[in-house]
Design a protein around this motif. Sequence first.
Motif, PDB file in Angstrom:
ATOM      1  N   ASN A  21      -2.922 -10.410   4.554  1.00  0.00           N
ATOM      2  CA  ASN A  21      -1.469 -10.552   4.293  1.00  0.00           C
ATOM      3  C   ASN A  21      -1.030 -10.108   2.834  1.00  0.00           C
ATOM      4  N   GLU A  22      -1.873  -9.461   2.089  1.00  0.00           N
ATOM      5  CA  GLU A  22      -1.269  -8.916   0.801  1.00  0.00           C
ATOM      6  C   GLU A  22      -0.762  -9.945  -0.082  1.00  0.00           C
ATOM      7  N   ILE A  23      -1.398 -11.016  -0.053  1.00  0.00           N
ATOM      8  CA  ILE A  23      -0.739 -11.993  -0.955  1.00  0.00           C
ATOM      9  C   ILE A  23      -1.074 -11.636  -2.363  1.00  0.00           C
ATOM     10  N   LYS A  24      -0.097 -11.885  -3.383  1.00  0.00           N
ATOM     11  CA  LYS A  24      -0.257 -11.391  -4.671  1.00  0.00           C
ATOM     12  C   LYS A  24      -0.425 -12.435  -5.608  1.00  0.00           C
ATOM     13  N   PHE A  25      -0.192 -13.601  -5.544  1.00  0.00           N
ATOM     14  CA  PHE A  25      -0.497 -14.716  -6.399  1.00  0.00           C
ATOM     15  C   PHE A  25      -1.220 -16.024  -5.755  1.00  0.00           C
ATOM     16  N   ILE A  26      -2.098 -16.539  -6.568  1.00  0.00           N
ATOM     17  CA  ILE A  26      -2.707 -17.958  -6.041  1.00  0.00           C
ATOM     18  C   ILE A  26      -2.052 -18.937  -7.068  1.00  0.00           C
ATOM     19  N   ASN A  27      -1.624 -19.936  -6.744  1.00  0.00           N
ATOM     20  CA  ASN A  27      -1.179 -21.204  -7.490  1.00  0.00           C
ATOM     21  C   ASN A  27      -1.964 -22.316  -7.264  1.00  0.00           C
ATOM     22  N   PHE A  28      -2.849 -22.597  -8.630  1.00  0.00           N
ATOM     23  CA  PHE A  28      -3.576 -23.951  -8.511  1.00  0.00           C
ATOM     24  C   PHE A  28      -2.352 -24.971  -8.945  1.00  0.00           C
ATOM     25  N   ARG A  29      -2.617 -26.098  -8.229  1.00  0.00           N
ATOM     26  CA  ARG A  29      -1.826 -26.929  -8.417  1.00  0.00           C
ATOM     27  C   ARG A  29      -2.655 -28.342  -8.486  1.00  0.00           C
ATOM     28  N   TYR A  30      -2.222 -29.140  -9.542  1.00  0.00           N
ATOM     29  CA  TYR A  30      -3.031 -30.483  -9.684  1.00  0.00           C
ATOM     30  C   TYR A  30      -2.089 -31.365 -10.348  1.00  0.00           C
ATOM     31  N   VAL A  31      -2.288 -32.637 -10.078  1.00  0.00           N
ATOM     32  CA  VAL A  31      -1.354 -33.822 -10.405  1.00  0.00           C
ATOM     33  C   VAL A  31      -2.134 -34.101 -11.776  1.00  0.00           C
ATOM     34  N   ASN A  79      -0.416 -20.013 -12.296  1.00  0.00           N
ATOM     35  CA  ASN A  79      -0.066 -18.920 -11.529  1.00  0.00           C
ATOM     36  C   ASN A  79      -1.256 -17.862 -11.780  1.00  0.00           C
ATOM     37  N   LEU A  80      -2.043 -17.656 -10.805  1.00  0.00           N
ATOM     38  CA  LEU A  80      -3.241 -16.611 -10.852  1.00  0.00           C
ATOM     39  C   LEU A  80      -2.726 -15.367 -10.147  1.00  0.00           C
ATOM     40  N   TYR A 137     -11.997 -27.939 -16.242  1.00  0.00           N
ATOM     41  CA  TYR A 137     -11.813 -27.165 -14.994  1.00  0.00           C
ATOM     42  C   TYR A 137     -11.024 -27.470 -14.057  1.00  0.00           C
ATOM     43  N   VAL A 138     -10.324 -26.783 -13.277  1.00  0.00           N
ATOM     44  CA  VAL A 138      -9.656 -27.259 -12.351  1.00  0.00           C
ATOM     45  C   VAL A 138     -10.139 -26.194 -11.107  1.00  0.00           C
ATOM     46  N   VAL A 139     -10.553 -26.816  -9.906  1.00  0.00           N
ATOM     47  CA  VAL A 139     -11.276 -25.959  -8.926  1.00  0.00           C
ATOM     48  C   VAL A 139     -10.629 -26.334  -7.484  1.00  0.00           C
ATOM     49  N   PRO A 140     -10.259 -25.321  -6.812  1.00  0.00           N
ATOM     50  CA  PRO A 140      -9.299 -25.398  -5.610  1.00  0.00           C
ATOM     51  C   PRO A 140     -10.034 -26.193  -4.594  1.00  0.00           C
ATOM     52  N   ARG A 141      -9.201 -27.137  -3.559  1.00  0.00           N
ATOM     53  CA  ARG A 141      -9.697 -27.369  -2.452  1.00  0.00           C
ATOM     54  C   ARG A 141      -9.407 -26.523  -1.436  1.00  0.00           C
ATOM     55  N   PHE A 142     -10.226 -25.840  -0.668  1.00  0.00           N
ATOM     56  CA  PHE A 142      -9.609 -25.063   0.334  1.00  0.00           C
ATOM     57  C   PHE A 142      -8.966 -25.458   1.438  1.00  0.00           C
ATOM     58  N   CYS A 143      -9.271 -26.631   1.843  1.00  0.00           N
ATOM     59  CA  CYS A 143      -8.597 -27.272   2.869  1.00  0.00           C
ATOM     60  C   CYS A 143      -6.946 -27.689   2.731  1.00  0.00           C
ATOM     61  N   THR A 144      -6.614 -27.552   1.365  1.00  0.00           N
ATOM     62  CA  THR A 144      -5.234 -27.959   1.112  1.00  0.00           C
ATOM     63  C   THR A 144      -4.338 -26.345   0.924  1.00  0.00           C
ATOM     64  N   ALA A 145      -5.028 -25.237   1.281  1.00  0.00           N
ATOM     65  CA  ALA A 145      -4.221 -23.904   1.177  1.00  0.00           C
ATOM     66  C   ALA A 145      -3.056 -23.905   1.871  1.00  0.00           C
ATOM     67  N   TYR A 146      -2.020 -23.292   1.577  1.00  0.00           N
ATOM     68  CA  TYR A 146      -0.674 -23.095   2.105  1.00  0.00           C
ATOM     69  C   TYR A 146       0.003 -22.025   1.496  1.00  0.00           C
ATOM     70  N   LEU A 147       0.879 -21.515   2.458  1.00  0.00           N
ATOM     71  CA  LEU A 147       1.434 -20.235   2.063  1.00  0.00           C
ATOM     72  C   LEU A 147       3.028 -20.850   1.279  1.00  0.00           C
ATOM     73  N   ASP A 148       3.268 -20.441  -0.046  1.00  0.00           N
ATOM     74  CA  ASP A 148       4.248 -20.940  -0.632  1.00  0.00           C
ATOM     75  C   ASP A 148       5.739 -20.671   0.023  1.00  0.00           C
ATOM     76  N   LEU A 182      -4.254 -27.336  -3.762  1.00  0.00           N
ATOM     77  CA  LEU A 182      -4.643 -28.287  -4.656  1.00  0.00           C
ATOM     78  C   LEU A 182      -5.964 -28.414  -5.289  1.00  0.00           C
ATOM     79  N   CYS A 183      -6.177 -28.916  -6.420  1.00  0.00           N
ATOM     80  CA  CYS A 183      -7.308 -28.557  -7.208  1.00  0.00           C
ATOM     81  C   CYS A 183      -7.994 -29.979  -7.652  1.00  0.00           C
ATOM     82  N   SER A 184      -9.097 -29.968  -7.868  1.00  0.00           N
ATOM     83  CA  SER A 184      -9.813 -31.243  -8.451  1.00  0.00           C
ATOM     84  C   SER A 184     -10.189 -31.151  -9.832  1.00  0.00           C
ATOM     85  N   TYR A 185     -10.317 -32.032 -10.716  1.00  0.00           N
ATOM     86  CA  TYR A 185     -10.667 -31.839 -12.249  1.00  0.00           C
ATOM     87  C   TYR A 185     -12.090 -32.056 -12.366  1.00  0.00           C
ATOM     88  N   PHE A 186     -12.801 -31.232 -13.178  1.00  0.00           N
ATOM     89  CA  PHE A 186     -14.169 -31.464 -13.632  1.00  0.00           C
ATOM     90  C   PHE A 186     -14.255 -31.351 -15.006  1.00  0.00           C
TER      91      PHE A 186
END
Length: 501
Positions: free
Chosen positions: A34-44, A54-55, A90-101, A112-116
């Motif tokens: 789908n020619e996605i140009k960015f990944i946004n890691f998000r964390y509370v 923004n990656l 570290y912030v590591v993404p949880r794949f089950c939370t993936a969404y198209l912004d 969404l990400c988890s902290y390590f």
Amino acid sequence: MKKEIEYINPIEKHLGKPASEFRKSDIIEYITENEIKFINFRYVADDGRLKTLNLPVNDSEYLDSILTYGERVDGSSLFPFISAGSSDLYVVPRFCTAYLDPFAEIPTVGMLCSYFTKDGEPLDLSPENTLRKAHEVFKKKTGYSFEAMGELEFYVIDNEDELFKTPDQKGYHESEPFTKFEHFRCEAMLLIGQCGGKIKYGHSEVGNFTLNGKIYEQNEVEFQVNPVETAADQLLMAKWILRTLAFRYGLDITFAPKITEGRAGSGLHFHTRIMDGKKSVMLEKGKLSTVAQRAIAGYMKCATSITAFGNTNPTSYFRLVPHQEAPTTVCWGDSNRSVLVRVPLGWRGNTNMMAQVNPLEKDEKYRMPDKQTVEMRSPDGSADIYLTLAALVAAARIGLEMAPEEALRIAADNYVAVNIHTAENADKMKSLAQLPASCHESAMELDRNRAYYMAEDVFSERLIEGTIAKLKSYNDENIREEISHSPEKMMELVERFYHCG
């Protein structure tokens, strides 16, 4: 052939599978095709709001690397309990939370990400990790799993409209044109669904008023019951989507517990359900089960300290005042909105209501669904969503770990059949505990009950100490008396915490 309803989440639709089954290879496939140009890691962060990294998707090697190993962030800028001297996380993404912004002009996938920690261990201060631990311990100790959903209340604010006015505080389930923001609410619900949220319904709420040329209209979005971790993720995303869409519309929006005296405040009620595999254990022979009553006993035992996570700034205690729908007394009841824990209607009967209003359906097989939940009514929009749910999971576990006869006695002692504020309940009121009246009191209750939360290493000592210190820092021991003599102080605090959570 009957056509099935397709996934509303574009990534689920493309991959043909639910988000709970997403793997790294699925995310890479979707991004590539789908020619996605960015990944946004998000964390509370500590303030309860989502943060963003923004990656850019540079190449396949970099994409695989960030999905596998995550990225570094400065923990001391996200949590006040972390020192600047040793703050890398570290912030590591949880794949089950993936969404198209839905707001990004450049094609972007968010997760969404988890902290390590630096050692690759889950961060003990992380609210998301605390909830995960709470649920793991609950499952291990009880053999059950825990589900939840939230009722997210908020005010939408715009310039006053002179047409089709609704009487003050009479906005419950109103329709356009008497409600002004149904189109906004429905668009937000659609976007929440596209980003993975499972919504039950939305509606206008009781609160509506005009002030200084502005219209304030209260709304609510209620979710479906989900595994407790998913429920928290969906609420966090919903608040971000509602705020961002409001900004695009030029509207203001607030989840604040109380924004003016004498009008309805906004709560964040949590419905909870205990499951044995895929079967609910909330009912026995059409009545509330002993398992549910024992869990309620745990809520009663922990109620005064749950406010430390669910009512986190001084304005929370402008909402928790007597003789309104917000609770003040530690008690529970059936379909009773004056209590702290409410047992709502749960389709317990066996009457075919559908056939009564739709006679053509009288021959269809009919069985009442098992939808019974138990609702905690004290939390509000200032709540740390993950920690509040973690506290509820811990409280339910405590109730189930008590001797059954003790738990059922606590439940019976705290049961109220009718409105708690009636004259016939005057003596009962004297025997029941009261919720804290300030952040300071909540801090004291958390300190007194800290063992409930630290058991099994669910809440870390650092997290408990930090929460207590934060609550005490508001110096609001006498806040209700102070605002009674100085209404302007109330409005100063409302303005300060207007965009809490």
